[in-house]
Design a protein around this motif. Structure first.
Motif, mmCIF file in Angstrom:
data_model
loop_
_atom_site.group_PDB
_atom_site.id
_atom_site.type_symbol
_atom_site.label_atom_id
_atom_site.label_comp_id
_atom_site.label_asym_id
_atom_site.label_seq_id
_atom_site.Cartn_x
_atom_site.Cartn_y
_atom_site.Cartn_z
ATOM 1 N N ILE A 5 -3.548 4.871 -2.968
ATOM 2 C CA ILE A 5 -4.426 5.803 -2.243
ATOM 3 C C ILE A 5 -3.942 6.957 -2.980
ATOM 4 O O ILE A 5 -2.980 7.798 -2.741
ATOM 5 C CB ILE A 5 -4.297 5.638 -0.876
ATOM 6 N N ALA A 6 -5.212 7.933 -3.438
ATOM 7 C CA ALA A 6 -4.957 9.276 -4.109
ATOM 8 C C ALA A 6 -4.574 10.147 -2.698
ATOM 9 O O ALA A 6 -5.217 9.906 -1.690
ATOM 10 C CB ALA A 6 -6.309 9.781 -4.436
ATOM 11 N N PRO A 7 -3.554 11.112 -2.901
ATOM 12 C CA PRO A 7 -3.241 11.964 -2.057
ATOM 13 C C PRO A 7 -4.347 12.853 -1.843
ATOM 14 O O PRO A 7 -4.901 13.258 -2.573
ATOM 15 C CB PRO A 7 -1.987 12.659 -2.743
ATOM 16 N N GLY A 8 -4.511 13.505 -0.424
ATOM 17 C CA GLY A 8 -5.491 14.535 0.011
ATOM 18 C C GLY A 8 -4.834 15.784 -0.581
ATOM 19 O O GLY A 8 -3.550 16.056 -0.645
ATOM 20 N N GLY A 9 -5.701 16.768 -0.930
ATOM 21 C CA GLY A 9 -5.049 17.995 -1.601
ATOM 22 C C GLY A 9 -6.032 18.665 -2.493
ATOM 23 O O GLY A 9 -7.216 18.497 -2.624
ATOM 24 N N SER A 10 -5.143 18.844 -3.787
ATOM 25 C CA SER A 10 -6.005 19.664 -4.749
ATOM 26 C C SER A 10 -5.949 18.860 -6.105
ATOM 27 O O SER A 10 -6.078 19.634 -7.070
ATOM 28 C CB SER A 10 -5.072 21.299 -4.927
ATOM 29 N N GLU A 11 -5.553 17.636 -6.243
ATOM 30 C CA GLU A 11 -5.430 16.986 -7.448
ATOM 31 C C GLU A 11 -6.266 15.805 -7.317
ATOM 32 O O GLU A 11 -6.486 15.008 -6.354
ATOM 33 C CB GLU A 11 -4.038 16.502 -7.469
ATOM 34 N N HIS A 12 -7.175 15.552 -8.593
ATOM 35 C CA HIS A 12 -7.875 14.671 -8.853
ATOM 36 C C HIS A 12 -7.022 13.426 -9.284
ATOM 37 O O HIS A 12 -5.955 13.519 -9.750
ATOM 38 C CB HIS A 12 -9.008 14.843 -9.796
ATOM 39 N N MET A 13 -7.478 12.136 -8.885
ATOM 40 C CA MET A 13 -6.794 10.925 -9.377
ATOM 41 C C MET A 13 -7.584 10.135 -10.653
ATOM 42 O O MET A 13 -8.903 10.088 -10.200
ATOM 43 C CB MET A 13 -6.491 10.029 -8.512
ATOM 44 N N SER A 14 -6.858 10.026 -11.697
ATOM 45 C CA SER A 14 -7.920 9.269 -12.642
ATOM 46 C C SER A 14 -6.737 8.005 -13.222
ATOM 47 O O SER A 14 -5.416 8.037 -12.968
ATOM 48 C CB SER A 14 -8.138 9.982 -13.956
ATOM 49 N N ILE A 15 -7.221 7.197 -13.985
ATOM 50 C CA ILE A 15 -6.537 6.116 -14.708
ATOM 51 C C ILE A 15 -6.480 6.261 -16.021
ATOM 52 O O ILE A 15 -7.636 6.578 -16.482
ATOM 53 C CB ILE A 15 -7.231 4.671 -14.202
ATOM 54 N N VAL B 279 0.910 -1.006 0.159
ATOM 55 C CA VAL B 279 -0.162 0.009 0.024
ATOM 56 C C VAL B 279 0.954 1.179 -0.135
ATOM 57 O O VAL B 279 1.733 1.281 0.888
ATOM 58 C CB VAL B 279 -0.964 -0.145 1.107
ATOM 59 N N LYS B 280 0.641 2.029 -0.877
ATOM 60 C CA LYS B 280 1.182 3.474 -1.016
ATOM 61 C C LYS B 280 0.463 4.587 -1.287
ATOM 62 O O LYS B 280 -0.668 4.366 -2.057
ATOM 63 C CB LYS B 280 2.579 3.481 -1.980
ATOM 64 N N GLU B 281 1.003 5.709 -0.983
ATOM 65 C CA GLU B 281 0.284 6.913 -1.583
ATOM 66 C C GLU B 281 0.598 7.037 -3.145
ATOM 67 O O GLU B 281 1.697 7.023 -3.528
ATOM 68 C CB GLU B 281 0.633 8.087 -0.734
ATOM 69 N N ALA B 282 -0.530 7.372 -3.877
ATOM 70 C CA ALA B 282 -0.224 7.502 -5.303
ATOM 71 C C ALA B 282 0.669 8.552 -5.836
ATOM 72 O O ALA B 282 0.403 9.491 -5.051
ATOM 73 C CB ALA B 282 -1.601 7.680 -6.140
ATOM 74 N N LYS B 283 1.557 8.332 -6.675
ATOM 75 C CA LYS B 283 2.353 9.492 -7.323
ATOM 76 C C LYS B 283 1.994 9.465 -8.800
ATOM 77 O O LYS B 283 1.671 8.668 -9.287
ATOM 78 C CB LYS B 283 3.699 8.973 -7.086
ATOM 79 N N ASN B 284 2.055 10.559 -9.308
ATOM 80 C CA ASN B 284 1.755 11.011 -10.729
ATOM 81 C C ASN B 284 2.439 10.111 -11.489
ATOM 82 O O ASN B 284 3.805 9.921 -11.478
ATOM 83 C CB ASN B 284 1.913 12.101 -11.254
ATOM 84 N N GLY B 285 2.066 9.092 -12.603
ATOM 85 C CA GLY B 285 2.587 8.163 -13.423
ATOM 86 C C GLY B 285 2.850 6.779 -12.679
ATOM 87 O O GLY B 285 3.585 5.755 -13.507
ATOM 88 N N ASP B 286 2.536 6.410 -11.404
ATOM 89 C CA ASP B 286 2.512 5.072 -10.914
ATOM 90 C C ASP B 286 1.645 4.051 -11.772
ATOM 91 O O ASP B 286 0.648 4.566 -12.343
ATOM 92 C CB ASP B 286 1.759 5.351 -9.597
ATOM 93 N N MET B 287 2.420 3.023 -12.097
ATOM 94 C CA MET B 287 1.497 1.919 -12.617
ATOM 95 C C MET B 287 0.703 0.900 -11.686
ATOM 96 O O MET B 287 1.206 0.829 -10.443
ATOM 97 C CB MET B 287 2.536 0.858 -13.359
#
Length: 342
Positions: A224-234, A208-216
């Protein structure tokens, strides 16, 4: 309309007074009492019978966490934790707190105003509707679950809000390392998601890890999507899926939003996905789950009896987005049942 009666437990007189002044400005709330330590709070609970208690983690004579652990089995009460950035908030959630908010910097006027006028009052109002009478002891791992056939499911998407930190933990703790790549949006303040991911990682068989942009998105891994000002999509890259984090306006009052994640999974994975919606206030994720279902995904919703707040799953169920409604303790098992069906 009857006001929600609030007990404020905070050792700092300055911050305590700010809380009282701010909350009393909301017409739906009434601070009926304050306390500077757990012993005083215990007496005030008996005397004033509040509907909701706000609780600082760091208190004199006894920590807020220890007080919560002693309180909940004997006197279940909706509790909203107010805390600086600390992993202790997740111990508090495990002990029975409904939700938590990040303590603002008193010197940051705009941050403080938003906290007092919007963020905290909303959390208190949601907490007042929560089911806390079923205080639960921590659950152990369920029997090992695994894939008996090669599944056609490539990705699992989960969304949750109020009460979701423990609900997600219960589901993830029952996942084995053969689970398809899993992506999660849990409404949470900035800074806490990395600690939450690390905590789950230490308690789970999956990574389990906090998602980073570009993670596969990979089997046996939870992002897990980071809290804040960014939306997570696939997005899809060849035969694989990749995380995209992008700044954007709030959707359904949230950023990241469950709907944004679910909509993207519906678009790129279609029938090769499972969508799961857990406890939470509001309707974030309901329309996205419906889109997943219409695009061929299998969908699961947490049932009313096991929800802290039956909001998001109810909206999804009423829309017809939920194919299988399950109690929380059965959601991982149901997920594996679906994975083992061709």
């Amino acid at each position: 309309m009857r006001k929600i009666r609030v007990l404020v437990v905070e050792d700092s007189m300055v911050f305590r007074n700010l809380l009282v002044q701010g909350l009393n400005q909301d017409r739906a709330l009434e601070v009926v009492a304050t306390a500077s330590d757990p012993f005083e709070a215990r007496d005030k609970i008996i005397e004033y019978r509040p509907d909701v208690m706000t609780l600082d983690i760091e208190l004199p004579r006894m920590s807020g966490l220890e007080f919560l652990r002693k309180l909940m089995p004997q006197y279940p009460l909706p509790v909203v934790i107010i805390s600086a950035l600390s992993e202790k908030v997740f111990d508090a959630m495990k002990a029975g707190a409904v939700d938590f908010v990040a303590k603002p910097q008193v010197t940051e006027r705009e941050q403080l105003r938003n906290f007092l006028c919007s963020e905290l009052p909303v959390k208190i109002k949601v907490a007042s509707t929560a089911r806390v009478s079923r205080y639960k002891k921590p659950v152990a791992f369920a029997a090992d679950q695994h894939l008996s056939v090669r599944s056609d499911i490539d990705i699992i998407a989960i969304g949750a809000s109020t009460g979701g930190t423990e609900a997600i933990a219960e589901v993830i703790r029952d996942f084995s390392t053969d689970i398809p790549g899993t992506v999660i949006v849990q409404h949470m303040p900035p800074g806490f998601t990395e600690m939450y991911a690390n905590r789950l990682d230490s308690q789970s068989r999956v990574k389990v890890k906090e998602a980073k942009n570009g993670d596969m998105v990979a089997p046996g891994q939870v992002l897990i999507a980071p809290g804040g000002s960014e939306h997570m999509s696939i997005v899809k890259v060849g035969d694989n899926y990749k995380v995209v984090l992008k700044k954007g306006e709030k959707v359904n009052g949230h950023c990241p939003s469950v709907d944004v994640l679910f909509n993207s999974v519906a678009d790129v994975a279609g029938a090769h996905a499972i969508g799961i919606i857990l406890t939470g206030m509001g309707g974030d994720g309901a329309k996205g789950l419906l889109k997943m279902q219409k695009n061929g995904a299998r969908t699961i919703g947490q049932d009313e009896a096991s929800c802290i707040v039956y909001g998001m799953p109810k909206v999804a169920y009423d829309l017809g987005a939920v194919m299988y409604q399950e109690k929380l303790s059965d959601i991982a098992k149901k997920t594996y049942t679906l994975l083992n069906q061709r």
